[in-house]
Design an enzyme around this catalytic site. Structure first.
Site, PDB file in Angstrom:
ATOM      1  N   PHE A   1     -11.888  -1.363   4.731  1.00 52.57           N
ATOM      2  CA  PHE A   1     -10.904  -0.684   5.565  1.00 52.57           C
ATOM      3  C   PHE A   1     -11.007  -1.149   7.020  1.00 52.57           C
ATOM      4  CE2 PHE A   1      -9.317   3.328   3.239  1.00 52.57           C
ATOM      5  CZ  PHE A   1      -9.222   2.634   2.057  1.00 52.57           C
TER       6      PHE A   1
ATOM      7  N   GLU B   1      -6.156   5.178  -8.809  1.00 52.22           N
ATOM      8  CA  GLU B   1      -7.444   5.700  -8.345  1.00 52.22           C
ATOM      9  C   GLU B   1      -7.966   6.869  -9.168  1.00 52.22           C
ATOM     10  OE1 GLU B   1      -9.682   6.513  -4.112  1.00 52.22           O
ATOM     11  OE2 GLU B   1      -7.711   5.592  -4.236  1.00 52.22           O
TER      12      GLU B   1
ATOM     13  N   THR C   1     -12.870   0.891  -3.264  1.00 53.16           N
ATOM     14  CA  THR C   1     -12.191   1.218  -2.024  1.00 53.16           C
ATOM     15  C   THR C   1     -13.108   1.983  -1.068  1.00 53.16           C
ATOM     16  OG1 THR C   1     -10.149   2.176  -1.135  1.00 53.16           O
ATOM     17  CG2 THR C   1     -11.236   3.391  -2.907  1.00 53.16           C
TER      18      THR C   1
ATOM     19  N   ASP D   1       0.858  -1.185   0.000  1.00 55.59           N
ATOM     20  CA  ASP D   1       0.000   0.000   0.000  1.00 55.59           C
ATOM     21  C   ASP D   1       0.897   1.239   0.000  1.00 55.59           C
ATOM     22  OD1 ASP D   1      -2.278   1.530   0.065  1.00 55.59           O
ATOM     23  OD2 ASP D   1      -2.651   1.283   2.198  1.00 55.59           O
TER      24      ASP D   1
ATOM     25  N   LYS E   1      -9.265   2.149  -9.273  1.00 58.63           N
ATOM     26  CA  LYS E   1      -9.819   2.316  -7.920  1.00 58.63           C
ATOM     27  C   LYS E   1     -10.923   3.369  -7.935  1.00 58.63           C
ATOM     28  CE  LYS E   1      -7.471   2.179  -4.029  1.00 58.63           C
ATOM     29  NZ  LYS E   1      -6.446   2.473  -3.005  1.00 58.63           N
TER      30      LYS E   1
END
Length: 317
Positions: free
Chosen positions: A177, A95, A155, A16, A131
């Protein structure tokens, strides 16, 4: 044997980060980025060439000022993604601008633009995950994009409704998350910061994993946003886990006996339930106060970091 190598036996480890050096060191299968990580990468002197390339590209493309800023930002995102792909065998997640999170149509247009930028430089769309924030609009955008072989990573998953809607829309991968859920419960004094055991973020991913596997959904589950190693170890066996370099380092430095697989396939499989309608999705998500607050906050903060990145680019354009 260290914990990182043990974890890799049960789970696909994903980095990440946008930091190339960390990716080269820890050898993950995939890598994920977001506007905050791209901003960090862009402000590093090691990556100045990517800024210069992006600005030169935008100037060459021309157009209105807003177009040049958008082109530079997209080019920067893709070029960093291409550099990362040199050091991983799997996917790079790139993203879409968080400010497009409530427009299905604009998210689709931006996703196709990013894929085109990758393909213009010889990178197959099969190496890229787009994303998107897990709003209803973006979930439906991902459903449409998959028809053109553009795979997505949804996400900012905080509610069970978000995860379920993604599975029912056959989204390729979701990122529930953990750490941000944990943060919310700590901030509300519902758990202590030194809580020991499976905290609410871990429990959320376990619930999603059990539901997906029991009903034979094919959507990949990738736990994300960790605050400590223990959260990661509780989710060993999850399809994928995306982990920041500081925690990859800790896992690598921790010697361990054989790690126990925590998540696995169920004994009984069930038929999928009736698909959620948009109204049902919105209501069920709305009923989860934590999820509503954290999704909104996540989108806002990613939007702020995108604006900061554009300010850096605008000074050169």
């Amino acid at each position: 044997m260290n914990q990182l190598n043990e974890l890799k036996k049960f789970t696909v480890v994903v980095a990440d980060t946008g930091d190339i050096q960390s990716i080269r060191k820890y050898k993950p299968n995939d890598a994920t980025t977001n506007p905050s990580l791209i901003l960090q990468a862009a402000t590093s002197s090691l990556n100045q060439r990517f800024i210069d390339q992006a600005v030169a590209y935008a100037k060459k493309k021309g157009g209105l000022y807003e177009d040049r800023i958008a082109n530079a930002s997209d080019k920067l995102l893709v070029d960093i993604g291409i550099e990362i792909l040199k050091y991983i065998p799997g996917y790079i997640s790139s993203e879409v601008d968080a400010r497009l999170s409530f427009s299905k149509e604009k998210s689709i247009i931006k996703a196709k633009k990013l894929i085109n930028l990758y393909e213009e430089q010889g990178i197959s769309r099969n190496k890229v995950l787009i994303k998107l924030a897990a709003t209803w609009e973006c979930i439906k955008a991902a459903e449409e994009l998959k028809k053109e072989n553009i795979l997505c990573n949804l996400t900012l998953i905080f509610s069970f409704a978000q995860a379920r809607a993604c599975a029912e829309s056959k989204v390729f991968l979701i990122s529930p998350f953990v750490g941000r859920i944990y943060d919310w419960y700590v901030a509300k004094n519902l758990i202590s910061k030194d809580f020991v055991g499976k905290d609410p973020g871990v429990v959320s991913v376990c619930k999603i994993y059990d539901f997906f596997k029991k009903h034979n959904y094919k959507t990949i589950i990738m736990g994300a946003s960790f605050r400590n190693v223990q959260q990661i170890l509780y989710l060993s066996g999850c399809d994928r886990l995306t982990i920041a370099p500081v925690l990859l380092k800790e896992l690598e430095s921790n010697n361990t006996q054989k790690l126990k697989k925590q998540l696995g396939l169920p004994d009984v499989f069930l038929s999928p339930p009736k698909t959620l309608s948009e109204e049902e999705f919105r209501w069920e998500h709305n009923e989860d106060v934590m999820a509503v607050e954290k999704l909104s906050e996540g989108i806002r903060n990613f939007g702020k970091d995108q604006i900061c990145l554009e300010k850096i680019l605008s000074k050169k354009i």
